[in-house]
Scaffold this motif. Structure first.
Motif, PDB file in Angstrom:
ATOM      1  N   GLY A 143      46.662 -36.847  51.228  1.00  0.00           N
ATOM      2  CA  GLY A 143      48.027 -36.842  51.748  1.00  0.00           C
ATOM      3  C   GLY A 143      48.256 -37.836  52.863  1.00  0.00           C
ATOM      4  N   ILE A 144      47.559 -38.981  52.803  1.00  0.00           N
ATOM      5  CA  ILE A 144      47.682 -39.985  53.862  1.00  0.00           C
ATOM      6  C   ILE A 144      48.718 -41.041  53.479  1.00  0.00           C
ATOM      7  N   PRO A 145      49.402 -41.638  54.479  1.00  0.00           N
ATOM      8  CA  PRO A 145      50.419 -42.653  54.180  1.00  0.00           C
ATOM      9  C   PRO A 145      49.862 -44.070  54.132  1.00  0.00           C
ATOM     10  N   ASN A 146      48.576 -44.249  54.505  1.00  0.00           N
ATOM     11  CA  ASN A 146      48.031 -45.590  54.633  1.00  0.00           C
ATOM     12  C   ASN A 146      46.548 -45.563  54.266  1.00  0.00           C
ATOM     13  N   VAL A 147      46.123 -46.486  53.395  1.00  0.00           N
ATOM     14  CA  VAL A 147      44.728 -46.478  52.944  1.00  0.00           C
ATOM     15  C   VAL A 147      43.752 -46.790  54.072  1.00  0.00           C
ATOM     16  N   ARG A 148      44.229 -47.395  55.153  1.00  0.00           N
ATOM     17  CA  ARG A 148      43.340 -47.681  56.283  1.00  0.00           C
ATOM     18  C   ARG A 148      42.782 -46.396  56.894  1.00  0.00           C
ATOM     19  N   LEU A 149      43.533 -45.308  56.773  1.00  0.00           N
ATOM     20  CA  LEU A 149      43.088 -44.039  57.337  1.00  0.00           C
ATOM     21  C   LEU A 149      41.935 -43.438  56.536  1.00  0.00           C
ATOM     22  N   ALA A 150      41.713 -43.923  55.325  1.00  0.00           N
ATOM     23  CA  ALA A 150      40.591 -43.463  54.499  1.00  0.00           C
ATOM     24  C   ALA A 150      39.429 -44.441  54.571  1.00  0.00           C
ATOM     25  N   THR A 151      39.434 -45.290  55.587  1.00  0.00           N
ATOM     26  CA  THR A 151      38.431 -46.335  55.763  1.00  0.00           C
ATOM     27  C   THR A 151      37.820 -46.198  57.148  1.00  0.00           C
ATOM     28  N   THR A 152      36.501 -46.288  57.242  1.00  0.00           N
ATOM     29  CA  THR A 152      35.874 -46.124  58.552  1.00  0.00           C
ATOM     30  C   THR A 152      36.370 -47.189  59.533  1.00  0.00           C
ATOM     31  N   PHE A 153      36.152 -48.450  59.185  1.00  0.00           N
ATOM     32  CA  PHE A 153      36.586 -49.559  60.029  1.00  0.00           C
ATOM     33  C   PHE A 153      37.293 -50.579  59.134  1.00  0.00           C
ATOM     34  N   PRO A 154      38.613 -50.486  58.991  1.00  0.00           N
ATOM     35  CA  PRO A 154      39.347 -51.292  58.007  1.00  0.00           C
ATOM     36  C   PRO A 154      39.291 -52.796  58.289  1.00  0.00           C
ATOM     37  N   ARG A 155      39.285 -53.545  57.185  1.00  0.00           N
ATOM     38  CA  ARG A 155      39.408 -54.992  57.237  1.00  0.00           C
ATOM     39  C   ARG A 155      40.659 -55.385  56.457  1.00  0.00           C
ATOM     40  N   ASP A 156      41.581 -56.066  57.150  1.00  0.00           N
ATOM     41  CA  ASP A 156      42.813 -56.520  56.508  1.00  0.00           C
ATOM     42  C   ASP A 156      43.187 -57.871  57.081  1.00  0.00           C
ATOM     43  N   MET A 157      44.403 -58.332  56.846  1.00  0.00           N
ATOM     44  CA  MET A 157      44.822 -59.653  57.287  1.00  0.00           C
ATOM     45  C   MET A 157      44.696 -59.833  58.802  1.00  0.00           C
ATOM     46  N   LYS A 158      44.869 -58.763  59.550  1.00  0.00           N
ATOM     47  CA  LYS A 158      44.932 -58.856  61.016  1.00  0.00           C
ATOM     48  C   LYS A 158      43.691 -58.323  61.717  1.00  0.00           C
ATOM     49  N   ARG A 159      42.754 -57.743  60.975  1.00  0.00           N
ATOM     50  CA  ARG A 159      41.725 -56.933  61.647  1.00  0.00           C
ATOM     51  C   ARG A 159      40.307 -57.330  61.199  1.00  0.00           C
ATOM     52  N   LEU A 160      39.514 -57.815  62.153  1.00  0.00           N
ATOM     53  CA  LEU A 160      38.118 -58.131  61.892  1.00  0.00           C
ATOM     54  C   LEU A 160      37.186 -57.287  62.769  1.00  0.00           C
ATOM     55  N   VAL A 161      37.720 -56.705  63.823  1.00  0.00           N
ATOM     56  CA  VAL A 161      36.976 -55.778  64.698  1.00  0.00           C
ATOM     57  C   VAL A 161      37.868 -54.582  65.007  1.00  0.00           C
ATOM     58  N   PRO A 162      37.392 -53.404  65.386  1.00  0.00           N
ATOM     59  CA  PRO A 162      35.954 -53.116  65.532  1.00  0.00           C
ATOM     60  C   PRO A 162      35.324 -52.943  64.145  1.00  0.00           C
ATOM     61  N   GLU A 181      47.275 -62.019  50.579  1.00  0.00           N
ATOM     62  CA  GLU A 181      48.276 -62.089  51.642  1.00  0.00           C
ATOM     63  C   GLU A 181      49.197 -60.886  51.521  1.00  0.00           C
ATOM     64  N   SER A 182      48.647 -59.709  51.634  1.00  0.00           N
ATOM     65  CA  SER A 182      49.411 -58.473  51.450  1.00  0.00           C
ATOM     66  C   SER A 182      49.174 -57.555  52.638  1.00  0.00           C
ATOM     67  N   ASP A 183      50.203 -57.396  53.444  1.00  0.00           N
ATOM     68  CA  ASP A 183      50.111 -56.529  54.615  1.00  0.00           C
ATOM     69  C   ASP A 183      50.948 -55.275  54.354  1.00  0.00           C
ATOM     70  N   THR A 184      50.409 -54.405  53.494  1.00  0.00           N
ATOM     71  CA  THR A 184      51.125 -53.188  53.123  1.00  0.00           C
ATOM     72  C   THR A 184      50.236 -51.984  53.420  1.00  0.00           C
ATOM     73  N   PRO A 185      50.766 -50.773  53.353  1.00  0.00           N
ATOM     74  CA  PRO A 185      49.934 -49.581  53.584  1.00  0.00           C
ATOM     75  C   PRO A 185      48.893 -49.348  52.500  1.00  0.00           C
ATOM     76  N   TYR A 186      48.922 -50.162  51.412  1.00  0.00           N
ATOM     77  CA  TYR A 186      48.053 -49.891  50.266  1.00  0.00           C
ATOM     78  C   TYR A 186      47.074 -51.021  49.965  1.00  0.00           C
ATOM     79  N   HIS A 187      46.971 -52.012  50.857  1.00  0.00           N
ATOM     80  CA  HIS A 187      46.080 -53.144  50.614  1.00  0.00           C
ATOM     81  C   HIS A 187      45.046 -53.275  51.729  1.00  0.00           C
ATOM     82  N   LEU A 188      43.825 -53.588  51.317  1.00  0.00           N
ATOM     83  CA  LEU A 188      42.739 -53.887  52.233  1.00  0.00           C
ATOM     84  C   LEU A 188      42.055 -55.170  51.768  1.00  0.00           C
TER      85      LEU A 188
END
Length: 455
Positions: free
Chosen positions: A436-455, A227-234
């Motif tokens: 030099g990115i502020p968010n690990v989601r930017l280093a992920t092709t299609f991120p999966r996190d608490m809010k995101r299952l698509v695309p 349950e972590s919605d931060t720039p560093y968790h996936l």
């Protein structure tokens, strides 16, 4: 590589090809019309090239009519449409890179709808949620591509170095019967009528593999139901895992710091094009990366006014302050530093104990363990592992785990398990300082996190 659709890539169109007829393909990055001339900027994965369509002055009426229609067709192209272009290379100091293609024909392979979900040219900024919701389009932006190309270079550097050390790359199961550290944070799946889970880590399997292959590594997905919605968790991330037989935590820390050094150097040397797009330089890492004990870290944090009990784990505010102090004192390498000898109670059951020490007036059991941080961000953690069954069962019981649930794993310790050590590292987290990115989601092709299952 020449294909049916193109003979050259954008980057390969140079002034040296003056007068050569070429065929290229890509996306309409931009288009504008000035009178009888249409300027098309075509983009592929190597960059852009300008293609100029004009009505020739000294031509017969039929040819002029043909090119008038061609200019009109090009001017009407929607951004991000996929086209194939034929034309002749021409030097022109006014054109980007001093060269352009004089267009003779254009074929629309796939027309793009308008308006686009976001501006690929980057003239209009978009919030990260908007970008991730339209990720296939966002990945056409040069900056987005640059980050993923650096991720690829980092993985290449890691593999290259570990192969040099005679490691074997392995691929462990991702559907498992029990968690690495119990039931917390597990992602359940329905598996042939049985309850199963997605792997949090290859930890237990890679340990077992040290009894045969000895030196193993894996670069693969892992899952955490946090349950972590931060720039560093996936919820789904790429984990780099290493395990070595006949080694302790000092040995694998040396491997880890050399991996970090190899990645930063290789990205700097091979990824200059992408780093320039991102306007970023990776940290300068010199070896050895400094080490600080948990006790020293706790004393610094306590002295800075934080209310923290001996033996507690460190949160982000504490780590930010610790990193700030260490950087001022020159006790980091490009922002990287190790925290070693953690209290045993805050480490996983398979971590080997080291001995007792007084910290803050309390006697604590320490362990042969470490974290590698970049500033406040934990990049990797590892330890010497317990290689005797009775010790593992004792540690499980101390943590409220039932050894019977891990019998599939424990029973192989009855047949000769070598001393071993290892670590796991989040690849996307490593890209925070590397790209030099502020968010690990930017280093992920299609991120999966608490809010995101698509695309």
């Amino acid at each position: 590589m020449k294909t049916k659709y193109r003979e050259f890539l954008a980057i390969e169109i140079t002034p040296e090809l003056e007068g050569k007829k070429v065929r290229i393909a890509g996306w309409v990055h931009s288009v504008r019309r000035v009178g009888k001339i249409a300027f098309l900027v075509l983009r592929d994965f190597t960059g852009t090239i300008q293609v100029t369509f004009r009505v020739p002055r000294d031509a017969d009426d039929e040819t002029k009519a043909k090119f008038k229609e061609l200019v009109k067709k090009v001017a009407s192209l929607s951004p991000e449409s996929v086209v194939m272009v034929e034309g002749v290379v021409r030097k022109d100091p006014r054109a980007p890179r001093g060269v352009e293609i004089v267009g003779e024909n254009v074929e629309v392979l796939s027309e793009a709808k308008s308006p686009l979900p976001l501006d690929v040219a980057g003239k209009v900024d978009a919030h990260i949620d908007t970008r991730l919701a339209a990720r296939p389009i966002d990945l056409r932006r040069p900056e987005s591509q640059a980050v993923l190309r650096l991720v690829s270079l980092a993985a290449k550097a890691i593999r290259s170095y570990l192969y040099e050390l005679n490691f074997t790359e392995v691929f462990t199961p991702k559907i498992i019967a029990s968690g690495t550290e119990g039931g917390a944070q597990l992602v359940p799946v329905f598996y042939f009528g049985k309850d199963a889970f997605l792997a949090q880590s290859p930890q237990l399997y890679k340990e077992l593999l040290t009894s045969s292959l000895e030196y193993v590594f894996e670069i693969a997905p892992a899952w955490r139901h946090e349950e972590s919605d931060t720039p560093y968790h996936l919820a789904e991330f790429i984990s780099v895992d290493v395990e070595m037989a006949f080694a302790d935590y000092n040995d694998v820390m040396k491997v880890l710091e050399n991996v970090i050094k190899r990645v930063t150097d290789n990205v700097r040397n091979e990824g200059s094009t992408w780093l320039k797009i991102l306007n970023h330089e990776p940290p300068e890492v010199t070896l050895p990366i400094p080490r600080i004990s948990y006790k020293e870290a706790w004393e610094i944090i306590k002295s800075e006014g934080f209310d923290i009990e001996p033996g507690e784990d460190f949160g982000t505010p504490e780590l930010r302050k610790l990193a700030e102090v260490l950087e001022k004192e020159g006790k980091t390498s490009g922002g990287f530093f190790f925290i070693v000898d953690w209290p045993a109670d805050v480490r996983p059951f398979y971590t080997k104990r080291k001995g007792k020490e007084i910290i803050g007036g309390r006697e604590l059991d320490l362990s042969e363990s470490f974290d590698l941080n970049w500033r406040h961000l934990e990049i990797s953690s590892g330890s010497t592992r317990i290689h005797r069954r009775e010790e593992l069962e004792k540690e499980m019981s101390l943590r409220g785990l039932n050894p019977e649930s891990f019998e599939w794993y424990l029973k192989w310790y009855d047949y000769g398990m070598p001393p071993h050590a290892g670590w796991g590292m989040g690849l996307q987290r490593l890209m925070v300082p590397i790209a030099g990115i502020p968010n690990v989601r930017l280093a992920t092709t299609f991120p999966r996190d608490m809010k995101r299952l698509v695309p």
